[in-house]
Design an enzyme around this catalytic site. Structure first.
Site, PDB file in Angstrom:
ATOM      1  N   HIS A 334     -25.296 -87.684 -53.262  1.00 48.11           N
ATOM      2  CA  HIS A 334     -25.376 -86.295 -53.731  1.00 48.11           C
ATOM      3  C   HIS A 334     -24.258 -85.462 -53.109  1.00 48.11           C
ATOM      4  O   HIS A 334     -23.549 -84.722 -53.819  1.00 48.11           O
ATOM      5  CB  HIS A 334     -26.749 -85.738 -53.354  1.00 48.11           C
ATOM      6  CG  HIS A 334     -26.961 -84.300 -53.701  1.00 48.11           C
ATOM      7  ND1 HIS A 334     -27.839 -83.885 -54.683  1.00 48.11           N
ATOM      8  CD2 HIS A 334     -26.431 -83.155 -53.185  1.00 48.11           C
ATOM      9  CE1 HIS A 334     -27.827 -82.565 -54.756  1.00 48.11           C
ATOM     10  NE2 HIS A 334     -26.984 -82.101 -53.847  1.00 48.11           N
ATOM     11  N   GLU A 335     -24.076 -85.564 -51.787  1.00 43.86           N
ATOM     12  CA  GLU A 335     -23.047 -84.755 -51.126  1.00 43.86           C
ATOM     13  C   GLU A 335     -21.649 -85.173 -51.578  1.00 43.86           C
ATOM     14  O   GLU A 335     -20.767 -84.326 -51.759  1.00 43.86           O
ATOM     15  CB  GLU A 335     -23.180 -84.864 -49.604  1.00 43.86           C
ATOM     16  CG  GLU A 335     -24.536 -84.443 -49.046  1.00 43.86           C
ATOM     17  CD  GLU A 335     -25.008 -83.088 -49.551  1.00 43.86           C
ATOM     18  OE1 GLU A 335     -24.169 -82.225 -49.866  1.00 43.86           O
ATOM     19  OE2 GLU A 335     -26.233 -82.889 -49.643  1.00 43.86           O
ATOM     20  N   HIS A 338     -20.757 -83.456 -54.739  1.00 42.45           N
ATOM     21  CA  HIS A 338     -20.174 -82.120 -54.577  1.00 42.45           C
ATOM     22  C   HIS A 338     -18.671 -82.225 -54.312  1.00 42.45           C
ATOM     23  O   HIS A 338     -17.883 -81.440 -54.854  1.00 42.45           O
ATOM     24  CB  HIS A 338     -20.851 -81.384 -53.425  1.00 42.45           C
ATOM     25  CG  HIS A 338     -22.250 -80.924 -53.734  1.00 42.45           C
ATOM     26  ND1 HIS A 338     -22.581 -80.330 -54.931  1.00 42.45           N
ATOM     27  CD2 HIS A 338     -23.391 -80.962 -52.999  1.00 42.45           C
ATOM     28  CE1 HIS A 338     -23.871 -80.022 -54.922  1.00 42.45           C
ATOM     29  NE2 HIS A 338     -24.385 -80.400 -53.771  1.00 42.45           N
ATOM     30  N   HIS A 344     -24.978 -78.364 -58.441  1.00 33.66           N
ATOM     31  CA  HIS A 344     -26.390 -78.695 -58.644  1.00 33.66           C
ATOM     32  C   HIS A 344     -26.758 -78.579 -60.119  1.00 33.66           C
ATOM     33  O   HIS A 344     -26.227 -77.740 -60.842  1.00 33.66           O
ATOM     34  CB  HIS A 344     -27.278 -77.765 -57.820  1.00 33.66           C
ATOM     35  CG  HIS A 344     -27.247 -78.060 -56.361  1.00 33.66           C
ATOM     36  ND1 HIS A 344     -27.419 -77.099 -55.388  1.00 33.66           N
ATOM     37  CD2 HIS A 344     -27.044 -79.226 -55.689  1.00 33.66           C
ATOM     38  CE1 HIS A 344     -27.341 -77.654 -54.200  1.00 33.66           C
ATOM     39  NE2 HIS A 344     -27.100 -78.938 -54.353  1.00 33.66           N
ATOM     40  N   VAL A 404     -11.697-107.660 -67.469  1.00 33.41           N
ATOM     41  CA  VAL A 404     -12.432-108.880 -67.804  1.00 33.41           C
ATOM     42  C   VAL A 404     -13.652-108.483 -68.613  1.00 33.41           C
ATOM     43  O   VAL A 404     -14.550-107.813 -68.105  1.00 33.41           O
ATOM     44  CB  VAL A 404     -12.859-109.651 -66.537  1.00 33.41           C
ATOM     45  CG1 VAL A 404     -13.693-110.870 -66.920  1.00 33.41           C
ATOM     46  CG2 VAL A 404     -11.642-110.068 -65.727  1.00 33.41           C
ATOM     47  N   ASN A 407     -17.903-108.453 -67.367  1.00 37.68           N
ATOM     48  CA  ASN A 407     -18.226-108.268 -65.952  1.00 37.68           C
ATOM     49  C   ASN A 407     -19.035-107.001 -65.680  1.00 37.68           C
ATOM     50  O   ASN A 407     -19.261-106.632 -64.525  1.00 37.68           O
ATOM     51  CB  ASN A 407     -16.952-108.257 -65.103  1.00 37.68           C
ATOM     52  CG  ASN A 407     -16.038-107.078 -65.422  1.00 37.68           C
ATOM     53  OD1 ASN A 407     -16.321-106.286 -66.321  1.00 37.68           O
ATOM     54  ND2 ASN A 407     -14.940-106.962 -64.689  1.00 37.68           N
ATOM     55  N   GLU A 411     -13.481-101.111 -68.095  1.00 40.82           N
ATOM     56  CA  GLU A 411     -12.103-101.164 -67.643  1.00 40.82           C
ATOM     57  C   GLU A 411     -11.168-100.788 -68.778  1.00 40.82           C
ATOM     58  O   GLU A 411     -11.597-100.594 -69.918  1.00 40.82           O
ATOM     59  CB  GLU A 411     -11.798-102.577 -67.109  1.00 40.82           C
ATOM     60  CG  GLU A 411     -12.662-102.930 -65.908  1.00 40.82           C
ATOM     61  CD  GLU A 411     -12.669-104.425 -65.584  1.00 40.82           C
ATOM     62  OE1 GLU A 411     -12.435-104.763 -64.427  1.00 40.82           O
ATOM     63  OE2 GLU A 411     -12.911-105.231 -66.493  1.00 40.82           O
ATOM     64  N   GLU A 414     -11.389-101.288 -72.846  1.00 45.39           N
ATOM     65  CA  GLU A 414     -12.757-101.590 -73.256  1.00 45.39           C
ATOM     66  C   GLU A 414     -13.489-100.325 -73.690  1.00 45.39           C
ATOM     67  O   GLU A 414     -13.293 -99.265 -73.108  1.00 45.39           O
ATOM     68  CB  GLU A 414     -13.541-102.247 -72.110  1.00 45.39           C
ATOM     69  CG  GLU A 414     -12.999-103.586 -71.669  1.00 45.39           C
ATOM     70  CD  GLU A 414     -13.792-104.159 -70.506  1.00 45.39           C
ATOM     71  OE1 GLU A 414     -13.683-105.376 -70.275  1.00 45.39           O
ATOM     72  OE2 GLU A 414     -14.515-103.387 -69.832  1.00 45.39           O
ATOM     73  N   ASP A 417     -19.007-102.524 -71.865  1.00 44.51           N
ATOM     74  CA  ASP A 417     -19.074-103.841 -71.233  1.00 44.51           C
ATOM     75  C   ASP A 417     -20.500-104.042 -70.743  1.00 44.51           C
ATOM     76  O   ASP A 417     -20.918-103.448 -69.761  1.00 44.51           O
ATOM     77  CB  ASP A 417     -18.080-103.955 -70.068  1.00 44.51           C
ATOM     78  CG  ASP A 417     -17.903-105.399 -69.614  1.00 44.51           C
ATOM     79  OD1 ASP A 417     -18.882-106.167 -69.689  1.00 44.51           O
ATOM     80  OD2 ASP A 417     -16.793-105.759 -69.174  1.00 44.51           O
TER      81      ASP A 417
END
EC number: 3.4.24.-
Length: 614
Positions: A334-335, A338, A344, A404, A407, A411, A414, A417
């Site tokens: 979460h931090e 930011h 939020h 690939v 996987n 990437e 693509e 995937d």
């Protein structure tokens, strides 16, 4: 072709289910005992590794068979990973421990497209997995028989009754203080969800309090941190971000800064130390401080916003708040969110009916999902800020490789995937080509079902209260229409309140939220404290001065509740709004709190009709 070892482990359920037991996660009610029995068959000529690249577990949960697929997280460490601790006489000790053959895995449940898993296989199986929307924890039992494991739902871990814990970030706008205001900015299209590949080289600093907590056991601390990052790495895959741990520093002798309960001060000091010391000794993109300090109020974490790659501000601080590793990992995720420009979540943000990771309060169980809003903010941060440090992969690693197909990583080139054709659970995707099928209209969204738009009129957002209005799909978009609600000032809850931005704020519910089910609104005399005009009791803060409430406005300042033990109980925080009476709350008959004043409801909302939340 490289042969990959496949290990099958059958888990036999112990003849009984336990009713209560104390485990590392705490006191657990209702758990199953299992015995992993590992059966390995190495292909001829295969090289034995201590920890296999892939593993498969078959076992039963609640009497139903499941298959858990695990794959070693090869992006967990950089090859030049290093760590530093300090000897009793203060000498700095830096090492480069071998991490290639580690024991941390990601995984999924077969035939459950929404499942996830983050598991350590170092000494038995330890971690969590999500099955059919529910979070389960697994860990070895400390019996004489080391093969025994406990599996239990997260909800069955007993937790102390206390006020909800939350992030201390209160200003989450851009540095220019120009928030994204248009709903269109919060619509994430299928194209936008194909995020470019980014890499965060993470440094974690562990304060002396944690060393004391673990009685100086540095090995135990390392395992805790490695599992944290394993989970963080897994969560950020949804944004196509690889988080690799490049450095760990343990303040085993003493703290290098004054870690204190004032979270804003600690964050500032840690940022200064990172810029002046840490960056000079170890290259990294983002640093997070893990501490046992109890921050003021309900705060359990804080970070600078939209700050990734900034020498001082690309940092966060996190309280090691829970014995459950997943909880602390989600707080740190979460931090870091930011740091990546994600504020939020508001009321209009969704995660498909589940809690979202960027909610200001940590959910129970903690969420591993980024909302539609978070994805849009992250995309905007990449476009507007163009953070350069996360463009390059960690040095000397084999993490970077040509695309690939199969996987499960999105990437270059693509469109999707979903893994191998036999394991793909995503019908929008052609697993053989990693392209979307030609008939696909949408990939995600409240109004997207099986890659097609939902029928017009299908409800996509239910009314949250009598002040809210339900929304329905248009049949032409994957997104639910902008949230709308009834006019502000309309009476609600049998005239105990007035509608305000789709909700019915009343003091009773605010007391319940702060102090639990036994709390109710305090007597009127308690609210007279707001006439003092000090840092605890006031109506407004102007030019660093606390302005006392006028007599008619005392119920628009600090909220007072009666929790039986304390008749004038209140909550104080560095956040100027936390613990104050909410805006729009009824303060007298026909009056509501507006700008910390008790004003006529018609005057407060005279220019409003129907609002939409953004």
């Amino acid at each position: 072709m490289i042969q990959v070892l496949l290990v099958t482990i059958c888990l036999a359920v112990f003849p009984y289910q336990g009713s209560s037991i104390i485990l590392e996660s705490g006191n657990v009610n209702d758990y199953e005992v299992m015995y992993p029995q590992k059966v390995a068959a190495l292909p001829k000529g295969a090289v034995q590794q201590k920890y296999e690249d892939t593993m498969q577990y078959e076992f039963k949960v609640n009497g139903e068979p499941v298959v858990l697929h695990l794959e070693k997280n090869k992006g967990l460490f950089s090859e030049d990973y290093s760590e530093t601790h300090y000897s009793p006489d203060g000498r700095e000790i830096t090492t480069n421990p071998p991490v290639e053959d580690h024991c941390y895995y990601h995984g999924r449940i077969q035939n459950d497209a929404d499942s996830t898993a983050s598991i350590s296989a170092c000494n038995g199986l330890k971690g969590h997995f999500k099955l059919q929307g529910e979070m389960y924890l697994i860990e070895p039992l400390k019996f004489s028989d080391s093969e025994a494991h406990a599996v239990y739902k997260y909800e069955n871990v007993e937790k102390e009754e206390e006020a909800p814990k939350m992030c201390g970030v209160t200003q989450t706008n851009w540095e220019s203080d120009e928030p994204i205001k248009k709903a269109s900015k919060l619509v994430v299209t299928a194209e936008q969800q194909r995020f470019p590949r980014r890499y965060i080289k993470l440094a974690i600093v562990v304060d002396h309090g944690i060393v004391t907590k673990h009685h100086g056991n540095l090995k135990k601390i390392r395992k805790w941190i490695y599992q944290l990052v394993n989970t963080i790495n897994n969560i950020y895959r949804s944004l196509n971000i690889l988080v690799a741990l490049v450095y760990l520093e343990i303040w085993s002798k003493q703290n290098k800064i004054t870690v204190q309960s004032a979270s804003n001060v600690t964050l500032d000091l840690f940022g200064d130390w990172r810029e002046s010391v840490l960056l000079k000794q170890r290259s990294h993109d983002c640093a997070q401080l893990l501490t046992t300090i109890d921050f003021d109020g309900p705060t359990i974490g804080k970070a600078y916003t939209a700050s990734m790659c900034d020498p001082k501000r690309s940092v966060g601080i996190v309280q090691d708040y829970s014995p459950i590793n997943l909880v602390v990992a989600v707080i740190m995720t979460h931090e870091m969110g930011h740091n990546l420009g994600i504020p939020h979540d508001g009321n209009s943000c969704t995660c498909g009916g589940f809690p979202c990771i960027m909610s200001p309060m940590i959910s129970d169980p903690p969420s591993e999902l980024f909302s539609n809003c978070s994805k849009a903010y992250y995309q905007t941060f990449l476009t507007d800020h163009k953070p350069q440090c996360i463009l390059n992969a960690p040095s000397k690693t084999d993490i970077v490789s040509p695309p690939v197909c199969g996987n499960e990583l999105l990437e270059a080139g693509e469109e999707c995937d979903c893994g191998s054709p036999e394991n793909c659970q995503y019908q929008c995707c052609d697993a053989a080509s990693c392209k979307l099928h030609s008939w696909v209209k949408c990939e995600s969204g409240e109004c997207c079902d099986q890659c097609r738009f939902r029928t017009a009129g299908t409800e996509c957002r239910a009314a949250e209260s009598e002040c809210d209005i339900p929304e329905s799909c248009t049949g032409q978009s994957a997104d639910c229409p902008t949230d709308r609600f009834h006019r502000n000032g309309q009476p609600c809850l049998y005239n105990h309140g007035y509608c305000y931005n789709g909700k019915c704020p009343i003091m009773f519910y605010q007391c319940y939220f702060l102090f639990g089910s036994n709390a109710t609104v305090a007597e009127d005399d308690c609210f007279n404290n707001n006439k003092k005009g000090d840092k605890y009791f006031y109506c407004r803060k102007e030019n660093e001065k606390y302005i006392p409430c006028a007599q008619e406005d005392v119920k628009c300042g600090r909220l007072f509740c009666d929790n039986k033990k304390y008749p004038c109980h209140y909550n104080y925080s560095e956040d100027l709004d936390f613990g104050m009476v909410d805006h729009g709350t009824k303060c007298a008959d026909g009056k509501v709190c507006s700008n910390r004043q008790c004003v006529d409801v018609n005057e407060a909302y005279k220019s409003t009709t129907v609002f939409s939340l953004i």
